[in-house]
Design an enzyme around this catalytic site. Structure first.
Site, PDB file in Angstrom:
ATOM      1  N   HIS A 177      20.465  90.783  57.114  1.00 27.55           N
ATOM      2  CA  HIS A 177      20.080  90.441  55.742  1.00 27.55           C
ATOM      3  C   HIS A 177      19.280  91.582  55.127  1.00 27.55           C
ATOM      4  CE1 HIS A 177      21.178  86.130  55.624  1.00 27.55           C
ATOM      5  NE2 HIS A 177      20.972  86.185  56.931  1.00 27.55           N
TER       6      HIS A 177
ATOM      7  N   CYS B   2      25.853  88.748  56.045  1.00 28.46           N
ATOM      8  CA  CYS B   2      25.786  87.724  57.086  1.00 28.46           C
ATOM      9  C   CYS B   2      27.131  86.991  57.203  1.00 28.46           C
ATOM     10  CB  CYS B   2      24.614  86.778  56.841  1.00 28.46           C
ATOM     11  SG  CYS B   2      24.178  85.816  58.313  1.00 28.46           S
TER      12      CYS B   2
ATOM     13  N   GLU C   3      18.324  91.819  52.146  1.00 28.42           N
ATOM     14  CA  GLU C   3      17.363  91.247  51.192  1.00 28.42           C
ATOM     15  C   GLU C   3      16.102  90.739  51.884  1.00 28.42           C
ATOM     16  OE1 GLU C   3      19.671  87.590  52.496  1.00 28.42           O
ATOM     17  OE2 GLU C   3      19.986  89.755  52.328  1.00 28.42           O
TER      18      GLU C   3
END
Length: 216
Positions: free
Chosen positions: A197, A87, A199
């Site tokens: 992202h 990001c 994650e």
């Protein structure tokens, strides 16, 4: 489910900007030995360094420099040691960021400017597909319609770095579209990064992180 990757030491660099706990959990799922720290020696000696980022470009750059992260990233890359940005942790790798008319110098690992998204709806928040190169290692094993989670109002819309030395592999650039196409990921030697992202991107994000860990 834990993915099959040999235990590599990965440091999530903690400079005050980024979802470090989410990144830690996602990396641990790959089987990596993960630590959240800003300690210089640990960050330098890890097999991989993950640089997250959330918030304004200028604030992230300020926090990174205060934690000596700019120096650590430069030193790692000078020695061919893997670094991955996520990001705003990707955005600060470019030459500059322009937010609210203010220009802030980035790390200048890649040329280009991070500028406001050119779309009717901003921020770009939610799931989107990407267009990855066929030889991508980062997206290996992922379907073309795999979706990733984005949350951002700024992006890089133009890629200008070229490699004229046939002995050096050209950067592999992945694109996505929200209004106008923007850079969604880059694989450039030891330096990889994603605008989205991983994650927060479920199984697709886990596979992507597993691919990165597998190169360490």
């Amino acid at each position: 489910m834990e993915l099959s990757t040999a235990a590599k030491k990965v440091v999530v660099f903690d400079y005050g900007f980024g979802n470090v706990r989410s990144a830690e959990r996602a990396l641990a799922r790959t089987g990596a030995d993960v630590e959240i720290t800003r300690d210089y020696d640990r960050a330098m000696n890890a097999d991989g360094l993950l640089v997250p980022g959330v918030g304004a470009f200028a604030a992230c750059m300020k926090g990174l420099k205060e934690a000596r992260g700019d120096w650590i990233i430069d030193r790692r890359l000078s020695g061919g040691r893997p670094v991955m940005g996520i990001c705003v942790g990707m955005q600060i790798l470019f030459a500059r960021g322009i937010e609210h008319g203010e220009e802030t110098e980035g790390l200048d690992e890649w040329p280009g400017s991070v500028e406001p998204l050119q779309a009717d709806i901003v921020p770009h928040m939610g799931w989107n597909t990407v267009d990855a190169p066929t030889d991508s290692e980062l997206f290996a094993g992922l379907d073309a319609d795999a979706r990733f989670y984005f949350v951002h109002s700024y992006a890089v819309h133009d890629w200008s770095l070229e490699t004229h030395n046939a002995a050096i592999r050209a950067p592999r650039v992945t694109w996505s579209t929200h209004g106008k196409p923007f850079v969604a990921a880059v694989e450039n030697g030891a330096l990889w990064a994603t605008q989205f992202h991983p994650e927060k991107s479920g199984d697709a994000g886990a596979q992507l992180l597993n691919n990165w860990i597998g190169t360490l």
